[in-house]
Write a protein that holds these residues in place. Structure first.
Motif, PDB file in Angstrom:
ATOM      1  N   ALA A 172       0.849  -1.209   0.000  1.00  0.00           N
ATOM      2  CA  ALA A 172       0.000   0.000   0.000  1.00  0.00           C
ATOM      3  C   ALA A 172       0.875   1.246   0.000  1.00  0.00           C
ATOM      4  O   ALA A 172       2.031   1.205   0.433  1.00  0.00           O
ATOM      5  CB  ALA A 172      -0.889  -0.016   1.243  1.00  0.00           C
ATOM      6  N   ALA A 173       0.337   2.343  -0.495  1.00  0.00           N
ATOM      7  CA  ALA A 173       1.058   3.630  -0.457  1.00  0.00           C
ATOM      8  C   ALA A 173       0.053   4.758  -0.642  1.00  0.00           C
ATOM      9  O   ALA A 173      -1.115   4.521  -0.970  1.00  0.00           O
ATOM     10  CB  ALA A 173       2.125   3.688  -1.550  1.00  0.00           C
ATOM     11  N   ASP A 174       0.517   6.008  -0.420  1.00  0.00           N
ATOM     12  CA  ASP A 174      -0.360   7.174  -0.635  1.00  0.00           C
ATOM     13  C   ASP A 174      -0.303   7.646  -2.087  1.00  0.00           C
ATOM     14  O   ASP A 174      -1.242   8.230  -2.608  1.00  0.00           O
ATOM     15  CB  ASP A 174       0.107   8.365   0.227  1.00  0.00           C
ATOM     16  N   PHE A 175       0.872   7.440  -2.688  1.00  0.00           N
ATOM     17  CA  PHE A 175       1.050   7.950  -4.056  1.00  0.00           C
ATOM     18  C   PHE A 175       1.852   6.930  -4.868  1.00  0.00           C
ATOM     19  O   PHE A 175       2.715   6.236  -4.325  1.00  0.00           O
ATOM     20  CB  PHE A 175       1.779   9.300  -4.029  1.00  0.00           C
ATOM     21  N   PHE A 176       1.554   6.855  -6.191  1.00  0.00           N
ATOM     22  CA  PHE A 176       2.200   5.856  -7.059  1.00  0.00           C
ATOM     23  C   PHE A 176       2.769   6.546  -8.305  1.00  0.00           C
ATOM     24  O   PHE A 176       2.141   7.454  -8.862  1.00  0.00           O
ATOM     25  CB  PHE A 176       1.178   4.797  -7.489  1.00  0.00           C
ATOM     26  N   VAL A 177       3.942   6.100  -8.713  1.00  0.00           N
ATOM     27  CA  VAL A 177       4.549   6.635  -9.938  1.00  0.00           C
ATOM     28  C   VAL A 177       4.679   5.488 -10.931  1.00  0.00           C
ATOM     29  O   VAL A 177       5.303   4.467 -10.640  1.00  0.00           O
ATOM     30  CB  VAL A 177       5.932   7.273  -9.636  1.00  0.00           C
ATOM     31  N   ASP A 178       4.048   5.684 -12.089  1.00  0.00           N
ATOM     32  CA  ASP A 178       4.018   4.636 -13.111  1.00  0.00           C
ATOM     33  C   ASP A 178       5.195   4.812 -14.062  1.00  0.00           C
ATOM     34  O   ASP A 178       5.203   5.721 -14.903  1.00  0.00           O
ATOM     35  CB  ASP A 178       2.682   4.729 -13.884  1.00  0.00           C
ATOM     36  N   CYS A 179       6.197   3.950 -13.922  1.00  0.00           N
ATOM     37  CA  CYS A 179       7.349   3.961 -14.849  1.00  0.00           C
ATOM     38  C   CYS A 179       7.437   2.605 -15.513  1.00  0.00           C
ATOM     39  O   CYS A 179       8.521   2.024 -15.657  1.00  0.00           O
ATOM     40  CB  CYS A 179       8.640   4.281 -14.100  1.00  0.00           C
TER      41      CYS A 179
END
Ligand code: FAD
Length: 493
Positions: free
Chosen positions: A208-215
Motif C-alpha cells: 500500500a502507499a499514498d502515491f504511485f509513480v508509473d514507470c
C-alpha cells in the motif's frame, strides 16, 4: 500547501524509474519513504543513449560530478546532432543541429540575417555549420567542455549506455535509503473514489502507499491500464513505429566526434552514437513501409555489422497520455508517452515531468501541470514533425508520405507559411513563444539546413560573412576546447 506523501511507490526500474527515484528522494526524502518495485522478468527498453543539455542540471541537482557517473556509464560528450541525407538535394546534403551558447551570439546573428536575405531570394551562405562554435568543436573532434571557466556556460549533452546509467542511479538511490523490491505487479487495488490503494505483488503480497509513480514503460500499467487515462496517438504525423538496434566497435584511430549522427535511410533514419567502448546504432522505421527483417539488413549494411552481431528489435508507441498526473498517480517515461528519438528528448521530458511535479504538488496545481506537460510534448512533436515535412527525398513511398500525408499542427503550418513568405519569421516565432520548446537557432538551422529557400537563391562561393563566421568558430574551438578523448581521460575511471 499539500505535504509530500508519506509513502510513495514507483513501479519500473528503467531509466525513467531511477531518474524519478533520485529526484523524488532528493526533494522529499526526509518526509517520505520511497519504494521502487521492478520486475525481474520484464526487461527495460535498454536503448536511449543520447541526451539534451538539461541532463547536466539533473546530475548537478543531485550533486553528482561528471567524474563519478561518466566513466561508470561509458559516457561521452555531445555537442549536437548531424542530419545526413535528409534531402535529395546535394547542395543540402547534411547539416549540424548544435547545442548553442553565448559564444555563438555574433556569428548566429549573421546566420539569421543571411537566412532572411535568402528567403527573399538573395544569394548568400546559409549552411548552419559555418555559424555555430559547437559545429567546429565537433568537426575537430574536441569535447564541448571549455578548458577554463567562461563568462557564460556552454551547453552540452551526453551519450551513455542506458543500462549502465540505470544501474548507476539505482546504486545512488539505494545508497541513500530507497527500498528496492524485485517483484512483479500482478494486480492493482483501487479505493472507492478510484484512487490506487495498493499493488498486489507476485511474491511479496500487498504493497500500500499514498502515491504511485508509473514507470512501467510502453505498457503504462497504472495510468492507462488501471486508471483508464486515454492515450492520444501522434500516428497521423509521425509514421515510425519500430526500431532495430545493433552495437559495433569504436574506431580508435578516428577522432571521437561529440555528435549523434542521424542518417536518412530508405524508410526511416539511423542513429550512430559514439560511446567510449562501443558505437550504438539503430534504425527507426515505419513497419507499414519496411519489414523488420529488411530493416535489420539495411541497418547492418549501413553500420557494417556482421550477421553474427545480435540485433534488438523494438516496437514504439508514439503519442502521449491525456493526463500525466491523475488521481494519486504520476506517469513518467515511456508510460506517459513517446515522440520518437530523433532529437533525443525523452529523458529531458522525464526530468521535466518529475521536477515540475515536485514544484506543483505542494500547491495542488494538477490542471496547469498537465496542461504545461502537454504543451511541452506538442512543442517537441512539432519540431520533430518538421524534419519529415521538410524532406525532399524522392527514393521511396515512405519519404513521399512523410512530406505529403502528415497533418501538421496549426502552429507548425503557421511557422512554415511565415518562413516561405517574405514577412517577419521572427515575429511568427515570437507569437508562439509560449508553445515552442525549440528556440530561434533550432528553427533557422532546420529550415536552412534542409534547404527551404526559393530555388534561385544559390550561395556565392566567396561569401565574406561565411568566412569570417567560420574562422571565428574554428578559432574558438581550437583555443577553448580540448580533444574529446583527452577530456575524457581526465575523468577518473
Ligand atoms: C528506439 C528508441 C530509441 C531511444 N533513444 C533515446 C535517446 O536517444 N534519448 C532519450 O532521451 N530517450 C531515448 N529513448 C527513450 C528512452 O529509451 C526511454 O525514455 C527511457 O529508457 C525510459 O524508459 P522507461 O524507464 O520509461 O521504460 P522501460 O525501460 O521500458 O522500463 C520499464 C520498467 O517497468 C518494469 N515493469 C513493467 N511492468 C511491470 C510489472 N508488472 N511489475 C513490475 N515492474 C514492471 C520493467 O521491469 C522495467 O523495469 C529511446 C527509445 C526507443 C524506443
Amino acid at each position: 500547501m499539500t505535504p509530500p506523501p508519506r509513502h510513495l511507490v514507483i513501479v519500473g526500474g528503467g531509466t525513467a524509474g531511477w531518474m524519478a527515484a533520485c529526484t523524488l528522494q532528493k526533494a522529499w526524502g526526509t518526509d517520505c519513504s520511497i519504494t521502487l518495485v521492478e520486475s525481474p522478468r520484464i526487461p527495460t527498453v535498454g536503448v536511449g543513449e543520447g541526451s539534451t543539455p538539461l541532463l547536466q542540471q539533473f546530475f548537478a541537482g543531485l550533486g553528482i560530478a561528471e567524474s563519478e557517473w561518466m566513466p561508470a556509464c561509458d559516457a561521452t560528450y555531445k555537442a549536437g546532432i548531424l542530419f545526413d541525407r535528409w534531402t535529395g538535394d546535394e547542395n543540402f546534403r547534411s547539416y549540424f543541429h548544435p547545442f548553442f551558447s553565448a559564444l555563438d551570439l555574433q556569428p548566429a546573428e549573421q546566420f539569421f540575417t543571411n537566412c532572411n536575405a535568402r528567403r527573399r531570394g538573395r544569394a548568400c551562405d546559409t549552411q548552419p555549420d559555418h555559424y555555430f562554435v559547437s559545429a567546429s568543436v565537433t568537426a575537430q573532434g574536441r569535447a564541448p567542455v571549455p578548458r577554463q571557466t567562461l563568462a557564460h556556460p556552454v551547453d552540452y549533452g551526453y551519450h551513455f549506455d542506458a543500462g549502465k546509467l540505470a544501474a548507476f542511479l539505482r546504486g545512488f538511490a539505494i545508497g541513500r535509503g530507497l527500498e528496492h523490491v524485485l517483484d512483479d505487479v500482478i494486480g492493482v487495488e483501487q479505493g472507492e473514489t478510484g484512487e490506487i490503494a495498493a499493488l498486489q505483488l507476485a511474491e511479496c503480497g500487498r504493497l500500500a502507499a499514498d502515491f504511485f509513480v508509473d514507470c512501467t514503460g510502453f505498457q503504462s500499467l497504472l495510468m492507462e491500464k488501471t486508471l483508464g487515462v486515454p492515450f492520444v496517438s501522434f500516428g497521423e504525423n509521425l509514421f515510425n513505429d519500430a526500431a532495430v538496434a545493433i552495437a559495433t566497435p569504436v574506431d580508435e584511430a578516428a577522432p571521437l566526434q561529440p555528435q549523434t549522427r542521424s542518417t536518412a535511410l530508405s524508410n526511416g533514419w539511423a542513429w550512430q552514437i559514439p560511446l567510449q567502448s562501443r558505437r550504438g546504432n539503430g534504425y527507426v522505421y515505419s513497419s507499414s513501409h519496411i519489414s523488420a527483417e529488411e530493416a535489420e539488413r539495411e541497418l547492418r549494411r549501413h553500420c557494417g555489422a556482421a550477421d553474427s552481431v545480435p540485433a534488438r528489435h523494438l516496437k514504439m508507441r508514439v503519442g502521449r497520455l491525456q493526463h500525466h498526473w491523475h488521481r494519486n498517480c504520476l506517469a513518467v517515461g515511456l508510460s506517459q508517452g513517446f515522440i520518437e528519438p530523433l532529437e533525443a528528448t525523452a529523458l529531458m521530458l522525464v526530468q521535466f515531468t518529475v521536477e515540475q511535479f515536485v514544484r506543483d504538488f505542494s500547491r495542488g496545481a494538477q490542471e496547469s501541470y498537465n496542461a504545461a506537460l502537454n504543451s511541452m510534448i506538442e512543442g517537441i512533436r512539432d519540431y520533430i514533425v518538421a524534419h519529415y515535412l521538410l524532406n525532399t527525398r524522392g527514393d521511396s513511398e515512405y519519404w513521399r508520405a512523410c512530406r505529403e500525408d502528415a497533418r501538421p499542427s496549426e502552429n507548425l503550418r503557421a511557422l512554415l507559411c511565415a518562413w516561405d513568405g517574405t514577412g517577419d519569421f521572427d515575429a511568427a516565432l515570437h507569437a508562439q513563444r509560449q508553445q515552442q520548446v525549440y528556440l530561434r537557432p533550432s528553427w533557422y538551422c532546420i529550415l536552412a539546413g534542409m534547404g527551404r529557400f526559393p530555388q534561385a537563391s544559390v550561395a556565392k562561393a566567396g561569401d565574406q560573412s561565411r568566412h569570417s563566421a567560420l574562422d571565428y568558430c574554428r578559432r574558438a574551438a581550437t583555443e577553448l576546447f580540448l580533444d574529446h578523448r583527452e577530456q575524457l581521460a581526465r575523468l577518473p575511471g
